[in-house]
Write a protein that holds these residues in place. Structure first.
Motif, PDB file in Angstrom:
ATOM      1  N   SER A 158      20.894 -30.271 -20.201  1.00 42.76           N
ATOM      2  CA  SER A 158      20.240 -29.279 -19.827  1.00 42.76           C
ATOM      3  C   SER A 158      20.677 -28.974 -18.290  1.00 42.76           C
ATOM      4  CB  SER A 158      18.835 -28.881 -19.887  1.00 42.76           C
ATOM      5  OG  SER A 158      18.157 -28.081 -19.255  1.00 42.76           O
TER       6      SER A 158
ATOM      7  N   LYS B 256      19.038 -26.880 -16.109  1.00 45.42           N
ATOM      8  CA  LYS B 256      17.929 -26.129 -15.677  1.00 45.42           C
ATOM      9  C   LYS B 256      17.830 -26.428 -14.043  1.00 45.42           C
ATOM     10  CE  LYS B 256      13.034 -25.273 -15.989  1.00 45.42           C
ATOM     11  NZ  LYS B 256      11.994 -25.508 -16.875  1.00 45.42           N
TER      12      LYS B 256
ATOM     13  N   LYS C 270      16.658 -27.382 -10.399  1.00 42.65           N
ATOM     14  CA  LYS C 270      15.305 -27.906  -9.878  1.00 42.65           C
ATOM     15  C   LYS C 270      14.429 -26.769  -9.282  1.00 42.65           C
ATOM     16  CE  LYS C 270      13.178 -31.625  -6.961  1.00 42.65           C
ATOM     17  NZ  LYS C 270      13.665 -32.712  -6.143  1.00 42.65           N
TER      18      LYS C 270
ATOM     19  N   TYR D  27      13.244 -24.063 -10.577  1.00 39.98           N
ATOM     20  CA  TYR D  27      13.092 -22.879 -11.126  1.00 39.98           C
ATOM     21  C   TYR D  27      12.165 -22.205 -11.606  1.00 39.98           C
ATOM     22  CZ  TYR D  27      14.747 -19.299 -14.722  1.00 39.98           C
ATOM     23  OH  TYR D  27      14.924 -18.202 -15.494  1.00 39.98           O
TER      24      TYR D  27
ATOM     25  N   GLU E 171      10.238 -19.406 -13.831  1.00 33.04           N
ATOM     26  CA  GLU E 171      10.535 -18.794 -15.022  1.00 33.04           C
ATOM     27  C   GLU E 171      10.450 -17.362 -15.080  1.00 33.04           C
ATOM     28  OE1 GLU E 171      10.838 -20.159 -18.134  1.00 33.04           O
ATOM     29  OE2 GLU E 171      10.857 -22.174 -17.225  1.00 33.04           O
TER      30      GLU E 171
ATOM     31  N   ASP F 245      13.609 -14.747 -19.915  1.00 33.77           N
ATOM     32  CA  ASP F 245      13.675 -16.026 -20.328  1.00 33.77           C
ATOM     33  C   ASP F 245      13.624 -16.038 -22.103  1.00 33.77           C
ATOM     34  OD1 ASP F 245      14.887 -18.122 -18.550  1.00 33.77           O
ATOM     35  OD2 ASP F 245      13.230 -17.640 -17.519  1.00 33.77           O
TER      36      ASP F 245
ATOM     37  N   SER G 111      16.309 -16.616 -25.280  1.00 33.69           N
ATOM     38  CA  SER G 111      16.100 -17.430 -26.158  1.00 33.69           C
ATOM     39  C   SER G 111      16.115 -16.896 -27.395  1.00 33.69           C
ATOM     40  CB  SER G 111      14.676 -18.390 -25.974  1.00 33.69           C
ATOM     41  OG  SER G 111      14.646 -19.090 -24.784  1.00 33.69           O
TER      42      SER G 111
ATOM     43  N   TRP H 174      21.148 -18.752 -12.118  1.00 35.53           N
ATOM     44  CA  TRP H 174      20.131 -19.765 -12.261  1.00 35.53           C
ATOM     45  C   TRP H 174      19.260 -19.704 -13.793  1.00 35.53           C
ATOM     46  CZ3 TRP H 174      16.693 -22.423  -8.362  1.00 35.53           C
ATOM     47  CH2 TRP H 174      17.174 -23.172  -7.506  1.00 35.53           C
ATOM     48  N   THR H 175      18.971 -18.579 -14.060  1.00 33.80           N
ATOM     49  CA  THR H 175      18.168 -18.048 -15.475  1.00 33.80           C
ATOM     50  C   THR H 175      19.245 -18.690 -16.554  1.00 33.80           C
ATOM     51  OG1 THR H 175      16.979 -16.285 -14.677  1.00 33.80           O
ATOM     52  CG2 THR H 175      17.366 -16.235 -16.766  1.00 33.80           C
TER      53      THR H 175
ATOM     54  N   LYS I 139      21.476 -21.045 -16.465  1.00 31.49           N
ATOM     55  CA  LYS I 139      21.405 -22.355 -16.396  1.00 31.49           C
ATOM     56  C   LYS I 139      20.256 -23.064 -17.355  1.00 31.49           C
ATOM     57  CE  LYS I 139      24.230 -23.296 -12.126  1.00 31.49           C
ATOM     58  NZ  LYS I 139      24.822 -24.356 -12.265  1.00 31.49           N
ATOM     59  N   ASN I 140      19.185 -22.278 -17.164  1.00 33.29           N
ATOM     60  CA  ASN I 140      18.048 -22.743 -17.843  1.00 33.29           C
ATOM     61  C   ASN I 140      18.098 -22.949 -19.131  1.00 33.29           C
ATOM     62  OD1 ASN I 140      15.062 -23.364 -17.730  1.00 33.29           O
ATOM     63  ND2 ASN I 140      14.677 -21.258 -18.430  1.00 33.29           N
ATOM     64  N   HIS I 141      19.107 -22.096 -19.712  1.00 29.77           N
ATOM     65  CA  HIS I 141      19.272 -22.209 -21.205  1.00 29.77           C
ATOM     66  C   HIS I 141      20.502 -22.866 -21.673  1.00 29.77           C
ATOM     67  CE1 HIS I 141      16.048 -19.203 -21.886  1.00 29.77           C
ATOM     68  NE2 HIS I 141      16.529 -18.785 -20.693  1.00 29.77           N
TER      69      HIS I 141
END
Length: 427
Positions: free
Chosen positions: A2, A4, A6, A8, A10, A14, A18, A39-40, A42-44
């Motif tokens: 991942s 994600k 540091k 982050y 929500e 998001d 998903s 950034w969003t 990268k979260n996925h």
């Protein structure tokens, strides 16, 4: 592995990302720079290629297959810098039929000309387009979420106390904007990022998709014209009168073409957004206005274009009222897109009756909302909503007044109209 980031925060989108990664081979996340797309994403994502990085860009030019190689979901950031990425991703998705393989991000829409030249297929059924906006107050943690649009829709919203905002608090929220990098900036420096944003746009306009050069002075004039008309239904003619000097008909026509070109650039950069007119079963459809309300994607940009400060806004309640309305409508747009609905406005051209915001839900039901800066305007807003209710044949599911300076969420016992602060609202 991942990616994600540091710390982050929500975002509402998001869940949408998903859900769509489970259905489509790729997601294309579009929106203005600095709103948090990377950034969003990268979260996925589990791997990435950042095309605004010189090395990753060079690799894409030499061998696109290397750009697509990596653990899925793979993020390809600023894909529009190498437009052939789109077709390459589509073909890769077609090849395996797998879901959730790629996340594309882009802060610039391709021009029609370049799209026709570089892209052979829209990607329908393989790549889904999602739009991201600057952060809402609920996402940034400013709103306590004690008022829910869906609870009001369902008739289950309860009265509740909420934080009281001073006018100075609201001014700071407007000037700060919904830029993730600006959340923790000291109040006295919060205007620097929005002003820097507009300066960066001026640097982008010449090289946008390697097209023609554009006059930065005229673009600055357009910024100011749009800012002076923020949250209004100003047409192209009014904007033209604000920015153009011409003596002959030929010069006027040239100025119109320039204006339309510059407005197209701002739309492709996701700097401006229109709030369209709501078409409903009204007493007479012919009376319903058709012009959209014009917005910057964030009210902080309108303030930056006019070089507004806290002191200036506090001395100009007229302008502050428009900027507060823009703040609320920015959040309503974010919330309604999360709910798979839309944001509109309403105007009766005969009586001049207006409703600031109409929010339409996915099932076709809608709500009518008035936006007022001060509590002294609540009675006026109630009267306006009741007049609208009596004139429309399809009644709104609920009505509400979003007021800047109230400190509670209440349902008016006499009219059934909800009254709440923007810092209490959530989807």
């Amino acid at each position: 592995m991942s990616l994600k980031p540091k710390g982050y925060k929500e975002r509402l989108i998001d869940k949408t990302i998903s859900d769509n990664l489970e259905v489509f081979g790729a997601v294309s996340l579009e929106g203005p720079k600095w709103c948090g797309k990377t950034w969003t994403s990268k979260n996925h994502a589990n791997s990435e290629a950042l095309l605004d990085d010189d090395n990753d860009y060079s690799i894409a030019l030499v061998d696109l297959s290397l750009t697509l190689k990596g653990e899925y979901p793979r993020l390809i950031d600023e894909w529009q810098l190498v437009p052939k990425v789109w077709d390459k991703v589509r073909r890769e998705v077609d090849k395996t039929g797998e879901k959730g393989k790629f996340i594309l991000t882009g802060s610039t829409k391709l021009s029609k000309k370049l799209q026709e030249k570089e892209i052979t297929h829209s990607g329908t059924g393989r790549i889904v387009r999602l739009c991201m906006h600057p952060m809402s107050l609920y996402e940034s943690g400013v709103s306590d979420g004690k008022a829910s649009l869906m609870d009001m829709y369902n008739g289950t919203q309860e009265n509740a106390n909420s934080k009281k905002n001073s006018v100075e608090d609201l001014v700071t929220l407007i000037l700060r904007g919904g830029w993730p990098a600006n959340i923790d900036t000291p109040d006295e420096k919060c205007t620097l990022i929005p002003r820097g944003y507009l300066n960066s746009v001026l640097e982008d306009i010449d090289d946008l998709n390697n097209e023609k050069r554009r006059d930065k002075r005229k673009m600055k004039m357009l910024f100011r014209a749009l800012a002076r008309n923020e949250t209004t239904m100003a047409g192209d003619k009014k904007l033209l009168n604000d920015i153009a000097d011409y003596e002959t008909e030929q010069e006027r026509l040239a100025s119109i073409n320039t204006l339309l070109d510059y407005l197209d650039v701002l739309e492709r950069l996701h700097i401006t957004e229109n709030q369209n007119s709501y078409s409903i079963n009204y007493v007479s459809r012919e009376r319903v206005g058709k012009n959209p309300k014009r917005h910057f994607t964030d009210p902080s940009l309108a303030c930056a274009a006019l070089k507004l400060t806290k002191e200036k806004l506090l001395k100009d309640m007229f302008t502050l009222g428009f900027m507060y309305e823009a703040l609320v409508e920015r959040d309503l747009r974010v919330y309604m897109e999360y709910l798979e609905g839309e944001l509109f406005h309403f105007r009766d051209n005969v009586t001049k009756l207006e409703v600031d915001s109409i929010i339409e839900f996915a099932d076709g039901e809608y709500a009518a909302i008035e936006i007022k800066l001060g509590a002294h305007q609540i009675d006026e807003a109630k009267t306006n909503l009741i007049k609208y209710y009596n004139l429309t044949t399809k009644k709104p599911k609920f009505m509400a007044i979003i007021c800047g300076t109230v400190n509670a969420v209440i349902k008016d016992p006499e009219t059934g109209i909800y009254i709440l602060p923007i810092t209490a609202l959530r989807p």
